[in-house]
Scaffold this active site. Sequence first.
Site, mmCIF file in Angstrom:
data_model
loop_
_atom_site.group_PDB
_atom_site.id
_atom_site.type_symbol
_atom_site.label_atom_id
_atom_site.label_comp_id
_atom_site.label_asym_id
_atom_site.label_seq_id
_atom_site.Cartn_x
_atom_site.Cartn_y
_atom_site.Cartn_z
ATOM 1 N N GLY A 170 0.838 -1.192 0.000
ATOM 2 C CA GLY A 170 0.000 0.000 0.000
ATOM 3 C C GLY A 170 0.868 1.235 0.000
ATOM 4 O O GLY A 170 2.037 1.197 0.424
ATOM 5 N N LYS A 182 6.078 -0.588 7.479
ATOM 6 C CA LYS A 182 5.588 0.732 7.104
ATOM 7 C C LYS A 182 6.762 1.702 7.181
ATOM 8 O O LYS A 182 7.390 1.843 8.221
ATOM 9 C CB LYS A 182 4.488 1.132 8.085
ATOM 10 C CG LYS A 182 3.596 2.260 7.662
ATOM 11 C CD LYS A 182 2.365 2.258 8.570
ATOM 12 C CE LYS A 182 1.408 3.366 8.243
ATOM 13 N NZ LYS A 182 0.184 3.310 9.052
ATOM 14 N N ASP A 185 -11.135 6.897 12.352
ATOM 15 C CA ASP A 185 -11.176 6.651 10.896
ATOM 16 C C ASP A 185 -11.684 5.249 10.600
ATOM 17 O O ASP A 185 -11.126 4.532 9.761
ATOM 18 C CB ASP A 185 -9.804 6.884 10.263
ATOM 19 C CG ASP A 185 -9.903 7.159 8.750
ATOM 20 O OD1 ASP A 185 -11.013 7.477 8.267
ATOM 21 O OD2 ASP A 185 -8.879 7.043 8.062
ATOM 22 N N LYS A 243 -13.640 2.467 8.939
ATOM 23 C CA LYS A 243 -14.245 2.228 7.621
ATOM 24 C C LYS A 243 -13.693 0.903 7.110
ATOM 25 O O LYS A 243 -12.654 0.429 7.587
ATOM 26 C CB LYS A 243 -13.893 3.366 6.642
ATOM 27 C CG LYS A 243 -12.397 3.601 6.452
ATOM 28 C CD LYS A 243 -12.129 4.754 5.501
ATOM 29 C CE LYS A 243 -10.639 5.063 5.418
ATOM 30 N NZ LYS A 243 -10.356 6.166 4.490
ATOM 31 N N ASN A 255 -9.949 0.215 6.338
ATOM 32 C CA ASN A 255 -8.955 0.155 7.419
ATOM 33 C C ASN A 255 -9.085 -1.112 8.256
ATOM 34 O O ASN A 255 -8.539 -1.204 9.348
ATOM 35 C CB ASN A 255 -9.075 1.388 8.322
ATOM 36 C CG ASN A 255 -8.504 2.629 7.664
ATOM 37 O OD1 ASN A 255 -7.759 2.528 6.692
ATOM 38 N ND2 ASN A 255 -8.843 3.797 8.176
ATOM 39 N N ASP A 267 -3.965 1.178 10.361
ATOM 40 C CA ASP A 267 -3.876 2.613 10.067
ATOM 41 C C ASP A 267 -4.380 3.465 11.211
ATOM 42 O O ASP A 267 -5.514 3.964 11.204
ATOM 43 C CB ASP A 267 -4.611 2.972 8.770
ATOM 44 C CG ASP A 267 -4.093 4.295 8.213
ATOM 45 O OD1 ASP A 267 -3.429 5.040 8.975
ATOM 46 O OD2 ASP A 267 -4.329 4.585 7.037
ATOM 47 N N THR A 285 -13.158 10.221 7.305
ATOM 48 C CA THR A 285 -13.600 10.017 5.929
ATOM 49 C C THR A 285 -15.025 10.542 5.822
ATOM 50 O O THR A 285 -15.848 10.208 6.664
ATOM 51 C CB THR A 285 -13.529 8.511 5.586
ATOM 52 O OG1 THR A 285 -12.154 8.107 5.683
ATOM 53 C CG2 THR A 285 -14.040 8.226 4.193
#
Length: 405
Positions: A95, A122, A218, A220, A223, A236, A254
């Site tokens: 990603g 990451k 966040d 959603k 994630n 995340d 979002t």
Amino acid sequence: MAAAVRNTVSSVLHHHHSNREPSPQANQLPNSHDRQDSPAMERAREEEKHSLAHWEDHKRPLSPDQIANDGDQRTVGHSSQVLRQDDFELIKTLGTGTFARVWLVRLNNARDEDQNKVFALKILRKVDVIRLKQVEHVRNERNVLAAVAGHPFITTMVASFQDHDSLYMLLDYCPGGEVFSYLRRARRFNEPTSQFYAAEIVLILEFLHEKEGVAYRDLKPENILIDAEGHLKLVDFGFAKKVENRETYTLCGTPEYLAPEVIRNTGHGTAVDWWAFGILVYEFLVGQPPFWDHNPMKIIVEGRVRFPSAMSSEARDLISGLCTVDTSKRLGNIKGGASAVKSHPWFRQIDWNALYNRKVHGPIVPHLRGPADTRNFDEYEPESENREPYSREMRDKWEECFRDF
């Protein structure tokens, strides 16, 4: 992976979805190319790599109290003074984001028996983190992930480290990819599948809010990843923040999932996650969020959810309780907290203790060729070679901010 793209808003705008912004970690490490390690340092590095290769041998769901209270005794979530990027072989990009890239990696020069031990690494460029004013978000992410390492449904940050110009977070790899992709393929989830995933998320929010005082901010499908056994992992944590009982005012999240109090900028706390959770349950059952519009914020503040006739009355009641504009009446934020959500009739089939201990089988178990299978992740362009250097001036001004990595 997913076809649709939903943007995340923050003081800076960045993209959703496999763009899990890698997170920062920093120690006072000199550039790996500029130093010769002492024999003691080399031994420490080899010991740490051996420990990393076998961290999953000790992996079991820790109780919420163990995670909250035994931070110094856990083998995960630590800041490493000896690791560096060349300890890892970069296999494939999983990603990308505006200031980070997530790689599938394995240990370099691993022993034969450790060849299949893979991680998600990451990598955050300090220059980009500073330029995009994400220093605080990156620090929050690293510190929250360190504090929650060991939870069965939150991505495990095994270690963090840094070098001259980058921050690194070494995470467990979830080969199933995003829930978002499965939802798009299925169009919608049936009620038992939705209940299973929703229940694991309730356990995540209960822990973050009531044990750590953290607002995730966040929530959603993009994630939420699926691990090899079919359980969820929340990833995340770039917007996660320890708020406890205080209110915070940053506009982030979002659009389709933003709670009214975030849009109105009247101050918000952990209640925003229960609103987003209601939107998420709706999206699981229907296939798209209720406030799907060119300007969702305009209709969110009115808070009127329209339900399809096929939705069960119990699911409607749960979502209505969660998507309540008045935070003092919002399910999850009222007396009882997460317990009030867990005791809702829609969850009557859930054995919460068995679920927490991963004894319930996930409804979707990914088909995998092996631990390093990446078929559930998109292909990405190579990283640009032309990157702004992390100058001495920037280092003098900002390096102290990354000390915790």
